[in-house]
Design a protein around this motif. Structure first.
Motif, short mmCIF file in Angstrom:
data_model
loop_
_atom_site.label_atom_id
_atom_site.label_comp_id
_atom_site.label_asym_id
_atom_site.label_seq_id
_atom_site.Cartn_x
_atom_site.Cartn_y
_atom_site.Cartn_z
N THR A 39 0.73 -1.26 -0.09
CA THR A 39 -0.25 0.03 -0.45
C THR A 39 0.48 1.26 -0.09
O THR A 39 1.65 1.12 0.00
CB THR A 39 -1.16 -0.12 1.26
OG1 THR A 39 0.06 0.33 2.17
CG2 THR A 39 -2.04 -0.82 1.09
N GLY A 40 -0.07 2.64 -0.49
CA GLY A 40 1.04 3.54 -0.39
C GLY A 40 0.18 4.81 0.13
O GLY A 40 -1.11 4.88 -0.47
N GLU A 41 0.47 5.79 0.51
CA GLU A 41 -0.70 6.71 0.77
C GLU A 41 -0.11 7.74 -0.63
O GLU A 41 0.94 8.46 -1.06
CB GLU A 41 0.01 7.56 1.93
CG GLU A 41 -1.19 8.35 2.67
CD GLU A 41 -1.98 8.29 2.71
OE1 GLU A 41 -2.95 8.87 2.75
OE2 GLU A 41 -2.61 6.86 3.69
N GLY A 42 -1.68 8.44 -1.29
CA GLY A 42 -1.76 8.96 -1.91
C GLY A 42 -1.02 8.97 -3.04
O GLY A 42 -0.56 7.89 -3.70
N LEU A 43 -1.75 9.85 -4.44
CA LEU A 43 -0.94 9.80 -5.91
C LEU A 43 0.03 9.33 -6.19
O LEU A 43 0.57 8.65 -7.49
CB LEU A 43 -1.95 10.42 -6.78
CG LEU A 43 -2.10 10.82 -8.56
CD1 LEU A 43 -2.83 8.70 -8.51
CD2 LEU A 43 -2.75 12.11 -8.97
N ASP A 44 1.07 10.30 -5.36
CA ASP A 44 2.16 10.39 -5.32
C ASP A 44 2.60 9.15 -5.29
O ASP A 44 4.38 8.90 -6.48
CB ASP A 44 3.33 11.46 -4.96
CG ASP A 44 3.12 13.00 -5.57
OD1 ASP A 44 2.20 13.32 -6.25
OD2 ASP A 44 3.31 13.52 -4.61
N GLU A 186 -8.54 15.78 -5.11
CA GLU A 186 -8.61 16.09 -3.52
C GLU A 186 -8.69 13.79 -3.07
O GLU A 186 -7.99 13.64 -2.30
CB GLU A 186 -9.74 16.30 -2.74
CG GLU A 186 -8.81 18.06 -2.62
CD GLU A 186 -9.76 18.40 -3.98
OE1 GLU A 186 -9.25 19.87 -4.19
OE2 GLU A 186 -10.57 18.39 -4.53
N LEU A 187 -9.43 13.42 -3.97
CA LEU A 187 -9.53 12.11 -4.20
C LEU A 187 -9.35 11.53 -4.22
O LEU A 187 -8.35 10.45 -3.60
CB LEU A 187 -10.89 11.73 -4.59
CG LEU A 187 -11.59 10.38 -4.74
CD1 LEU A 187 -12.38 9.28 -3.41
CD2 LEU A 187 -13.42 10.08 -5.60
N LEU A 188 -8.78 11.56 -5.49
CA LEU A 188 -7.23 11.27 -6.30
C LEU A 188 -5.83 11.04 -4.91
O LEU A 188 -5.10 9.90 -5.07
CB LEU A 188 -7.26 11.07 -7.36
CG LEU A 188 -8.10 10.46 -8.23
CD1 LEU A 188 -8.05 11.33 -9.49
CD2 LEU A 188 -9.00 9.21 -8.15
N GLN A 189 -6.09 12.45 -5.07
CA GLN A 189 -4.36 12.25 -4.04
C GLN A 189 -4.40 12.14 -2.78
O GLN A 189 -3.12 11.77 -2.16
CB GLN A 189 -4.82 14.09 -3.76
CG GLN A 189 -3.85 14.90 -6.32
CD GLN A 189 -3.44 15.46 -5.73
OE1 GLN A 189 -3.90 17.10 -4.43
NE2 GLN A 189 -2.77 16.30 -6.66
N GLY A 190 -5.19 11.98 -1.69
CA GLY A 190 -5.17 11.85 -1.02
C GLY A 190 -5.74 10.70 -0.44
O GLY A 190 -5.43 9.96 0.73
N ALA A 191 -6.31 9.39 -1.22
CA ALA A 191 -6.68 8.26 -0.94
C ALA A 191 -5.04 7.08 -0.30
O ALA A 191 -4.12 7.79 -0.56
CB ALA A 191 -6.88 6.92 -2.31
#
Length: 255
Positions: A39-44, A186-191
């Motif tokens: 897993t990973g935090e955020g779109l980056d 915000e949805l894609l970047q913060g998931a």
């Protein structure tokens, strides 16, 4: 979302996005035969996984990294799957992902784009299109009233393709209508994404080749070549290449 730089970058490089109702991300990856990659935090983090995979494969295969997370929508939770596969990754999984439920996807291949939209129910394509005036599926016209209300222009021009409009913005709205999920930056970047390595599609017998090129002058060339036509041309070229080369000398008669 449509006007964000992030979405502009996705459009330029090619992306795939699917929403699947009632199936958790881990089960979505199981149906896609994807290998979990943590897993990973955020779109980056998803972009980093994608770039590392591309560097490792040197861009030579069609496998890709997908990111998935749970989001609330109509009639419960949905899994959002996002990838940078150039728009070719998700369509083959839609029948399996929509079994006993609903799945909606849209994509672009980047460059001179092919933009696709598909709505599946219970493993069946209900409505799908590249051009909104040329729809396929078991119920190709069911969404027409909603499409007109959203802002699709369904009048056909001389080529039968419909006028040049911001169809992608309308596709985002149509996806929200079918899923209850509003796609935002915000949805894609913060998931928090689950990552999966999706293998290449198995080789299949091909029946035709589609040549679809849009030039700098925005003129589009589109032609379908069947396998039989391609094999006939290849056989002719091979036969000509195998013909003996005759070199005529100065005293040779004029052919």
């Amino acid at each position: 979302m449509r006007s964000s730089r992030m979405f502009g970058d996705a459009m330029a490089s090619g992306y795939g996005l699917a929403l699947v109702r009632g199936i958790a991300p881990t089960d979505v990856f199981r149906l896609m035969e994807a290998v979990p990659k943590g897993t990973g935090e955020g779109l980056d983090a998803l972009v980093e996984e994608h770039l590392e995979h591309r560097d490792a494969t040197d861009y030579w295969d069609d496998s890709f990294i997908a990111g998935a997370f749970t989001v609330p929508g109509t009639d419960g939770d949905w899994t959002l799957v996002f990838d940078f596969s150039g728009g070719v990754g998700m369509p083959r999984f839609m029948p399996a992902l929509s079994q006993n439920g609903r799945a909606v996807s849209h994509s672009t291949n980047g460059g001179a784009p092919i933009d696709l939209f598909d709505w599946y129910e219970d493993g069946e394509l209900r409505t799908g299109f590249e051009w909104p005036t040329n729809r396929q599926g078991s119920t190709p016209d069911e969404l027409v009233p909603v499409m007109l209300e959203i802002g699709f222009d369904l009048t056909e021009d001389e080529d039968g393709a419909g006028p040049s409009t911001d169809t992608k913005a309308a596709v985002l709205a149509l996806t929200e209508h079918l899923t209850g999920v509003r796609l935002t930056k915000e949805l894609l970047q913060g998931a928090e994404y689950h990552f999966g390595h999706v293998p290449q599609a198995p080789a299949a017998e091909w029946t035709k080749v589609v040549i679809d090129v849009t030039g700098a002058d925005e003129e589009r060339f589109y032609k379908e070549v069947t396998r039989e036509e391609a094999e006939a041309v290849t056989a002719l070229a091979r036969a000509r290449a195998e013909e003996p080369i005759v070199i005529l000398g100065p005293s040779s008669p004029t052919p």
